[in-house]
Structure formats: C-alpha cells, structure tokens
Design a protein around this motif. Structure first.
Motif, PDB file in Angstrom:
ATOM      1  N   PRO A  63       2.690  34.896 -29.789  1.00 35.36           N
ATOM      2  CA  PRO A  63       2.071  35.759 -28.772  1.00 35.36           C
ATOM      3  C   PRO A  63       1.847  35.029 -27.448  1.00 35.36           C
ATOM      4  O   PRO A  63       2.108  35.589 -26.377  1.00 35.36           O
ATOM      5  CB  PRO A  63       0.745  36.166 -29.421  1.00 35.36           C
ATOM      6  N   ALA A  64       1.380  33.784 -27.527  1.00 32.73           N
ATOM      7  CA  ALA A  64       1.165  32.997 -26.307  1.00 32.73           C
ATOM      8  C   ALA A  64       2.493  32.722 -25.610  1.00 32.73           C
ATOM      9  O   ALA A  64       2.611  32.849 -24.387  1.00 32.73           O
ATOM     10  CB  ALA A  64       0.458  31.689 -26.639  1.00 32.73           C
ATOM     11  N   LEU A  65       3.506  32.356 -26.390  1.00 31.41           N
ATOM     12  CA  LEU A  65       4.820  32.070 -25.814  1.00 31.41           C
ATOM     13  C   LEU A  65       5.426  33.308 -25.166  1.00 31.41           C
ATOM     14  O   LEU A  65       6.060  33.216 -24.104  1.00 31.41           O
ATOM     15  CB  LEU A  65       5.761  31.531 -26.898  1.00 31.41           C
TER      16      LEU A  65
ATOM     17  N   ARG B 174      -1.522  21.857 -24.958  1.00 31.08           N
ATOM     18  CA  ARG B 174      -1.847  21.185 -26.224  1.00 31.08           C
ATOM     19  C   ARG B 174      -2.539  22.164 -27.181  1.00 31.08           C
ATOM     20  O   ARG B 174      -2.267  22.178 -28.386  1.00 31.08           O
ATOM     21  CB  ARG B 174      -2.746  19.974 -25.956  1.00 31.08           C
ATOM     22  N   THR B 175      -3.417  22.989 -26.622  1.00 36.99           N
ATOM     23  CA  THR B 175      -4.113  23.991 -27.435  1.00 36.99           C
ATOM     24  C   THR B 175      -3.135  25.001 -28.024  1.00 36.99           C
ATOM     25  O   THR B 175      -3.195  25.327 -29.218  1.00 36.99           O
ATOM     26  CB  THR B 175      -5.172  24.720 -26.580  1.00 36.99           C
ATOM     27  N   ILE B 176      -2.222  25.492 -27.178  1.00 36.78           N
ATOM     28  CA  ILE B 176      -1.243  26.475 -27.653  1.00 36.78           C
ATOM     29  C   ILE B 176      -0.371  25.881 -28.758  1.00 36.78           C
ATOM     30  O   ILE B 176      -0.061  26.552 -29.756  1.00 36.78           O
ATOM     31  CB  ILE B 176      -0.375  26.976 -26.478  1.00 36.78           C
ATOM     32  N   CYS B 177       0.030  24.625 -28.589  1.00 36.49           N
ATOM     33  CA  CYS B 177       0.868  23.977 -29.613  1.00 36.49           C
ATOM     34  C   CYS B 177       0.145  23.873 -30.953  1.00 36.49           C
ATOM     35  O   CYS B 177       0.788  23.792 -32.007  1.00 36.49           O
ATOM     36  CB  CYS B 177       1.289  22.578 -29.147  1.00 36.49           C
ATOM     37  N   GLY B 178      -1.183  23.889 -30.920  1.00 35.80           N
ATOM     38  CA  GLY B 178      -1.959  23.802 -32.143  1.00 35.80           C
ATOM     39  C   GLY B 178      -2.157  25.127 -32.854  1.00 35.80           C
ATOM     40  O   GLY B 178      -2.690  25.163 -33.971  1.00 35.80           O
ATOM     41  N   PHE B 179      -1.722  26.224 -32.248  1.00 39.01           N
ATOM     42  CA  PHE B 179      -1.873  27.526 -32.880  1.00 39.01           C
ATOM     43  C   PHE B 179      -0.969  27.634 -34.110  1.00 39.01           C
ATOM     44  O   PHE B 179       0.171  27.164 -34.108  1.00 39.01           O
ATOM     45  CB  PHE B 179      -1.481  28.650 -31.914  1.00 39.01           C
ATOM     46  N   GLY B 180      -1.484  28.296 -35.127  1.00 43.20           N
ATOM     47  CA  GLY B 180      -0.656  28.570 -36.297  1.00 43.20           C
ATOM     48  C   GLY B 180       0.491  29.497 -35.946  1.00 43.20           C
ATOM     49  O   GLY B 180       1.610  29.359 -36.449  1.00 43.20           O
TER      50      GLY B 180
ATOM     51  N   GLU C  42      11.149  24.036 -18.691  1.00 42.99           N
ATOM     52  CA  GLU C  42      10.924  22.810 -19.474  1.00 42.99           C
ATOM     53  C   GLU C  42       9.551  22.841 -20.150  1.00 42.99           C
ATOM     54  O   GLU C  42       9.398  22.355 -21.275  1.00 42.99           O
ATOM     55  CB  GLU C  42      11.037  21.581 -18.570  1.00 42.99           C
ATOM     56  N   ILE C  43       8.572  23.401 -19.460  1.00 44.83           N
ATOM     57  CA  ILE C  43       7.229  23.508 -20.043  1.00 44.83           C
ATOM     58  C   ILE C  43       7.258  24.468 -21.233  1.00 44.83           C
ATOM     59  O   ILE C  43       6.699  24.178 -22.299  1.00 44.83           O
ATOM     60  CB  ILE C  43       6.223  23.992 -18.982  1.00 44.83           C
ATOM     61  N   VAL C  44       7.907  25.610 -21.045  1.00 46.08           N
ATOM     62  CA  VAL C  44       8.000  26.601 -22.121  1.00 46.08           C
ATOM     63  C   VAL C  44       8.728  26.008 -23.327  1.00 46.08           C
ATOM     64  O   VAL C  44       8.292  26.186 -24.480  1.00 46.08           O
ATOM     65  CB  VAL C  44       8.710  27.875 -21.632  1.00 46.08           C
ATOM     66  N   ASP C  45       9.819  25.302 -23.083  1.00 50.38           N
ATOM     67  CA  ASP C  45      10.580  24.689 -24.176  1.00 50.38           C
ATOM     68  C   ASP C  45       9.735  23.675 -24.930  1.00 50.38           C
ATOM     69  O   ASP C  45       9.809  23.577 -26.169  1.00 50.38           O
ATOM     70  CB  ASP C  45      11.839  24.007 -23.630  1.00 50.38           C
ATOM     71  N   ALA C  46       8.925  22.911 -24.204  1.00 54.54           N
ATOM     72  CA  ALA C  46       8.073  21.906 -24.844  1.00 54.54           C
ATOM     73  C   ALA C  46       7.021  22.556 -25.732  1.00 54.54           C
ATOM     74  O   ALA C  46       6.723  22.077 -26.834  1.00 54.54           O
ATOM     75  CB  ALA C  46       7.409  21.027 -23.787  1.00 54.54           C
ATOM     76  N   ILE C  47       6.459  23.671 -25.265  1.00 52.68           N
ATOM     77  CA  ILE C  47       5.483  24.402 -26.086  1.00 52.68           C
ATOM     78  C   ILE C  47       6.160  24.961 -27.329  1.00 52.68           C
ATOM     79  O   ILE C  47       5.620  24.900 -28.440  1.00 52.68           O
ATOM     80  CB  ILE C  47       4.831  25.536 -25.275  1.00 52.68           C
ATOM     81  N   GLU C  48       7.352  25.503 -27.133  1.00 46.30           N
ATOM     82  CA  GLU C  48       8.084  26.103 -28.250  1.00 46.30           C
ATOM     83  C   GLU C  48       8.376  25.066 -29.331  1.00 46.30           C
ATOM     84  O   GLU C  48       8.344  25.368 -30.530  1.00 46.30           O
ATOM     85  CB  GLU C  48       9.385  26.722 -27.751  1.00 46.30           C
ATOM     86  N   ALA C  49       8.620  23.805 -28.919  1.00 47.94           N
ATOM     87  CA  ALA C  49       8.887  22.733 -29.877  1.00 47.94           C
ATOM     88  C   ALA C  49       7.650  22.394 -30.701  1.00 47.94           C
ATOM     89  O   ALA C  49       7.767  21.848 -31.805  1.00 47.94           O
ATOM     90  CB  ALA C  49       9.408  21.493 -29.155  1.00 47.94           C
TER      91      ALA C  49
END
Length: 216
Positions: free
Chosen positions: A109-111, A99-105, A186-193
């Motif tokens: 880099p995290a991905l 959730r934190t990563i998804c909030g990054f502008g 699936e986790i990576v794809d969800a973060i990417e979205a």
C-alpha cells in the motif's frame, strides 16, 4: 503579475490568495528579497488587505516570507549554509520514513502511493516549473506520509517552506536537474527491495546530491 481572484469557488479567498502567492514565489515570479506591498498585491489579486494579510501571515509561518525590523514582509532569502542544513535535516527525516516503510510486513500500500506520486512527476512539461516543484514536493510528502508516522509528517511539513526557497535559490535550470524522475525511482526501487539500511543510504545520498546541485 498575479491573476485576480474573481470567483470564490470551492476555496475561500484566503486559501486562493495563499495558493496564488505560494505559486508566484515558488515559480520565481516574485523573487527572493522582494518586499510584499499590500496595496499592490491586494489590487492585483482583487481581495481586501485583511484577507491578504491573513494569507501573508501563513506564508511567514511557512518560511516563505520574513519580516524586517519594522515588520515589513519580503520574500525570504536563503544562503548556501542554510540549504546544506535544511537538506541534512530533510534527509534524516525522509531516511526514517523509508526505513519505517521497509519494516512493514506489507509494504505494497505504501509503495503504491509512492509510485503514483512518482508518475505525477512525469506529467508537467519542462517549462512548467511551478507544477514540477509541486509534483516533486508531493512525491516526498507522500513518501513521509506513507510511513504512517504523523509526528514525522508534521516535522517534514514545517520544513516545506524552506525547501521551496532552497529550490528557488538555485534557479530553474539547477532546480529541474533535481526533479529528474529516474533519480526518484532509485528511492522507490530501494524501498521495494526492503533493506531499510540501504534505502536510508540511498535517500540520504539523494538529498546530499540535491543540496550540492542547488548550491552549485
């Protein structure tokens, strides 16, 4: 059988002993419930009992070893209820990370770090159970580290020994099912979205399925 630690190399003997014992426990070479006999282990590893005790103290702190009433150490045994609890807590921690990563502008880099860890899960062969466990743990550790939350990483690290014991509780066949690369993609794809709520849901579901697989 544990390999002798003949050369110091870049790591201290304590660190080498720690790595060798952790690997033996994670791979199942030393089974849950096995008593850690200092005389035997120090001879096998080619180190002093003092160095061995230092390594075993760390393994106890990590949750891989436990002491009986007389202070004798053995490989920790774990049950169904504890595995469920561990993965509930783990799911909450890692859900916060995604959730934190998804909030990054800028999530790239995290991905990138998480994608690299995902690729690492494809390297070990099916037979290399210890290496596959390490690659799986590295993926999840990288995921938490990528959140940039040091306290979150510290709390996750405190669970790492319990996670290892949960994996070994199941045996190699069930453990390997949880290390499927597509499950983790699936986790990576969800973060990417970029949808934090959805990414957290995917992560918690991942952990629920993992615990269910492990306890059978």
């Amino acid at each position: 059988m544990l390999p002798p630690l003949a050369e110091l190399g870049r790591l201290s003997l304590r660190e080498q002993a720690l790595a060798a014992l952790r690997r033996a426990i994670s791979s199942g070479s030393i089974q849950p419930g096995t008593r850690m006999v200092e005389a035997d282990l120090s001879t096998q590893l080619g180190i002093s009992r003092g160095t061995l005790r230092e390594a075993m103290r760390q393994l106890q702190q990590d949750g891989l070893l436990e002491a009986d009433a007389r202070g004798r150490l053995s490989v920790r045994q774990i049950g169904h209820a504890e595995i469920v609890d561990i993965f509930l807590v783990r799911g909450a921690l890692e859900a916060l990370a995604v959730r934190t990563i998804c909030g990054f502008g800028d999530r790239e880099p995290a991905l990138a770090a998480v994608r690299t860890a995902l690729e690492g899960m494809s390297a070990p062969t099916q037979e290399q159970i210890a290496e596959r466990i390490e690659a799986d743990l590295d993926f999840h550790r990288t995921l938490v580290r990528a959140s940039g939350n040091g306290t979150l990483l510290h709390q996750w690290t405190q669970l790492e020994g319990s996670i290892r014991m949960s994996i070994m509780f199941a045996g190699a066949e069930r453990a390997l099912r949880n290390m499927d690369v597509d499950r983790h993609r699936e986790i990576v794809d969800a973060i990417e979205a970029g949808d934090g709520d959805e990414a957290a849901r995917v992560l918690r579901e991942h952990m629920h399925e993992a615990a269910t697989t492990l306890i059978g």
